[in-house]
Design a protein around this motif. Structure first.
Motif, PDB file in Angstrom:
ATOM      1  N   LEU A  86       3.477   5.924  -5.739  1.00  0.00           N
ATOM      2  CA  LEU A  86       3.039   5.889  -7.165  1.00  0.00           C
ATOM      3  C   LEU A  86       1.863   6.757  -7.396  1.00  0.00           C
ATOM      4  O   LEU A  86       1.882   7.563  -8.491  1.00  0.00           O
ATOM      5  N   TYR A  87       0.839   6.690  -6.574  1.00  0.00           N
ATOM      6  CA  TYR A  87      -0.457   7.047  -7.083  1.00  0.00           C
ATOM      7  C   TYR A  87      -0.844   8.012  -5.670  1.00  0.00           C
ATOM      8  O   TYR A  87      -2.043   7.290  -5.098  1.00  0.00           O
ATOM      9  N   PRO A  88      -0.517   9.011  -5.559  1.00  0.00           N
ATOM     10  CA  PRO A  88      -0.847   9.633  -4.180  1.00  0.00           C
ATOM     11  C   PRO A  88      -2.308   9.850  -3.973  1.00  0.00           C
ATOM     12  O   PRO A  88      -3.298  10.279  -4.962  1.00  0.00           O
ATOM     13  N   MET A 131       0.972  -1.154   0.044  1.00  0.00           N
ATOM     14  CA  MET A 131      -0.090  -0.163  -0.034  1.00  0.00           C
ATOM     15  C   MET A 131       0.921   1.292  -0.126  1.00  0.00           C
ATOM     16  O   MET A 131       0.534   2.027  -0.760  1.00  0.00           O
ATOM     17  N   ASN A 132       1.966   1.280   0.867  1.00  0.00           N
ATOM     18  CA  ASN A 132       2.802   2.394   0.848  1.00  0.00           C
ATOM     19  C   ASN A 132       3.387   2.743  -0.405  1.00  0.00           C
ATOM     20  O   ASN A 132       3.698   3.749  -0.809  1.00  0.00           O
ATOM     21  N   TYR A 133       4.040   1.729  -1.016  1.00  0.00           N
ATOM     22  CA  TYR A 133       4.623   1.860  -2.469  1.00  0.00           C
ATOM     23  C   TYR A 133       3.490   2.266  -3.451  1.00  0.00           C
ATOM     24  O   TYR A 133       3.833   3.361  -4.127  1.00  0.00           O
ATOM     25  N   GLU A 163       2.693  -4.633 -13.551  1.00  0.00           N
ATOM     26  CA  GLU A 163       4.188  -4.027 -13.893  1.00  0.00           C
ATOM     27  C   GLU A 163       4.597  -3.397 -12.866  1.00  0.00           C
ATOM     28  O   GLU A 163       5.786  -3.503 -12.371  1.00  0.00           O
ATOM     29  N   ASP A 164       3.909  -2.444 -12.095  1.00  0.00           N
ATOM     30  CA  ASP A 164       4.204  -1.824 -10.879  1.00  0.00           C
ATOM     31  C   ASP A 164       4.767  -2.802  -9.718  1.00  0.00           C
ATOM     32  O   ASP A 164       5.768  -2.752  -9.114  1.00  0.00           O
ATOM     33  N   LEU A 165       3.759  -3.676  -9.603  1.00  0.00           N
ATOM     34  CA  LEU A 165       3.975  -4.575  -8.615  1.00  0.00           C
ATOM     35  C   LEU A 165       5.067  -5.347  -8.696  1.00  0.00           C
ATOM     36  O   LEU A 165       6.067  -5.798  -7.513  1.00  0.00           O
ATOM     37  N   HIS A 220      -8.216   4.277  -7.989  1.00  0.00           N
ATOM     38  CA  HIS A 220      -9.119   4.872  -8.708  1.00  0.00           C
ATOM     39  C   HIS A 220      -8.719   5.954  -9.392  1.00  0.00           C
ATOM     40  O   HIS A 220      -7.794   6.137 -10.213  1.00  0.00           O
ATOM     41  N   THR A 221      -9.471   7.074  -9.178  1.00  0.00           N
ATOM     42  CA  THR A 221      -9.038   8.459  -9.907  1.00  0.00           C
ATOM     43  C   THR A 221      -7.508   8.999  -9.598  1.00  0.00           C
ATOM     44  O   THR A 221      -6.947   9.599 -10.404  1.00  0.00           O
ATOM     45  N   ASN A 222      -7.002   8.578  -8.484  1.00  0.00           N
ATOM     46  CA  ASN A 222      -5.489   8.773  -8.239  1.00  0.00           C
ATOM     47  C   ASN A 222      -4.588   8.068  -9.256  1.00  0.00           C
ATOM     48  O   ASN A 222      -3.566   8.527  -9.716  1.00  0.00           O
ATOM     49  N   PHE A 223      -5.142   6.986  -9.711  1.00  0.00           N
ATOM     50  CA  PHE A 223      -4.264   6.108 -10.865  1.00  0.00           C
ATOM     51  C   PHE A 223      -4.682   6.563 -12.193  1.00  0.00           C
ATOM     52  O   PHE A 223      -3.844   6.924 -12.886  1.00  0.00           O
ATOM     53  N   ASP A 224      -5.865   6.970 -12.194  1.00  0.00           N
ATOM     54  CA  ASP A 224      -6.114   7.669 -13.560  1.00  0.00           C
ATOM     55  C   ASP A 224      -5.431   9.035 -13.708  1.00  0.00           C
ATOM     56  O   ASP A 224      -5.002   9.279 -14.969  1.00  0.00           O
ATOM     57  N   THR A 225      -5.212   9.812 -12.814  1.00  0.00           N
ATOM     58  CA  THR A 225      -4.528  10.929 -12.979  1.00  0.00           C
ATOM     59  C   THR A 225      -3.120  10.863 -13.439  1.00  0.00           C
ATOM     60  O   THR A 225      -2.539  11.618 -13.922  1.00  0.00           O
ATOM     61  N   VAL A 226      -2.590   9.975 -12.717  1.00  0.00           N
ATOM     62  CA  VAL A 226      -1.068   9.509 -13.097  1.00  0.00           C
ATOM     63  C   VAL A 226      -0.815   8.778 -14.113  1.00  0.00           C
ATOM     64  O   VAL A 226       0.214   9.062 -14.945  1.00  0.00           O
TER      65      VAL A 226
END
Length: 252
Positions: free
Chosen positions: A13-15, A7-9, A228-230, A99-105
């Motif tokens: 990446l996606y604040p 979760m911290n990782y 890919e991130d994980l 969700h939208t934090n991932f979308d933004t980045v």
């Protein structure tokens, strides 16, 4: 590693502060202290996907769309989503959403690159979302075939000029019709988004803005980016992508 490490990782990446005001992201249900070796990824946590995660003995589940999005006024353990919540608690499986934090980045950048868009830039400064990029010029039919192939779609709908030559593309996954003006001002040849309503389609036609309405389900491709991130975090993690087509719409 602990679920908190994962979760911290992902929070780095996606604040979470990048999420939309209406959204709910981060830990939905479960413990931050769970030992994690196997992670299950899905767009939405449906009953079928919950069963698949249990079959694979997943230690953690990560979704794009949050299970707890609208307020729950009762939790019926015999029916979804209550029965899913029960399974998560009984089997000690943390559920995390980005969700939208991932979308933004990353979401739109990832989808744009899948289409081969180059020179990507931000579509909407106001909403901090969407991308604009260029592609080798092509006609509408060829572009639609490219979109359907790369986004694994069965169908799309279109509003605009059928004779357009496409070179500059605007893109935002999910419900992005609020950014039509941004796409118009960026002078794109075509704007890709989802959940286009009839009234928005009429508005696009009046603006002479070409819009390709792509299903919201295109966001299921997020699992590939998340995987890919994980694996960059720990390449020994066993990361499983959902095998289910959870698109609620059926085509006849």
């Amino acid at each position: 590693m602990k679920s908190s490490d994962v979760m911290n990782y992902l929070d780095q990446l996606y604040p979470q502060y990048l999420k939309a005001s209406y959204d709910n992201v981060g830990l939905m249900i479960g413990s931050k202290n769970k030992e994690v070796k196997r992670i299950y990824l899905c767009l939405d946590l449906t009953r079928e996907e919950m069963n698949e995660a249990l079959k694979y003995n997943a230690d953690m589940i990560i979704t794009h769309h949050p299970l707890l999005f609208h307020p729950l006024y009762s939790i019926d353990l015999d029916n979804d989503p209550g029965s899913i919540i029960k399974d998560l608690v009984i089997h000690n499986i943390p559920l995390y959403a980005m969700h939208t934090n991932f979308d933004t980045v990353r979401m739109n950048d990832f989808l744009g690159k899948k289409l081969g868009l180059k020179d990507l830039s931000l579509l909407s400064e106001k909403e901090n979302c969407g991308v604009v990029g260029t592609i080798n010029p092509m006609n509408l039919k060829d572009f639609i075939n490219l979109v359907k192939k790369e986004f694994e779609l069965k169908e799309v709908s279109y509003v605009g000029d059928s004779d357009v030559v496409i070179e500059t593309v605007g893109l935002t996954a999910g419900s992005g019709s609020s950014m039509m003006v941004d796409a118009f001002l960026k002078n794109v040849d075509i704007f890709l988004t989802g959940d286009l309503s009839y009234s928005r389609a009429i508005e696009a036609k009046r603006m002479h803005l070409n819009v390709l309405n792509i299903p919201h389900y295109v966001e299921h491709l997020y699992t590939k980016a998340a995987k890919e991130d994980l694996l960059k975090l720990d390449n020994t993690l066993d990361v499983i992508e959902s095998s289910f087509d959870s698109d609620p719409f059926k085509i006849y």
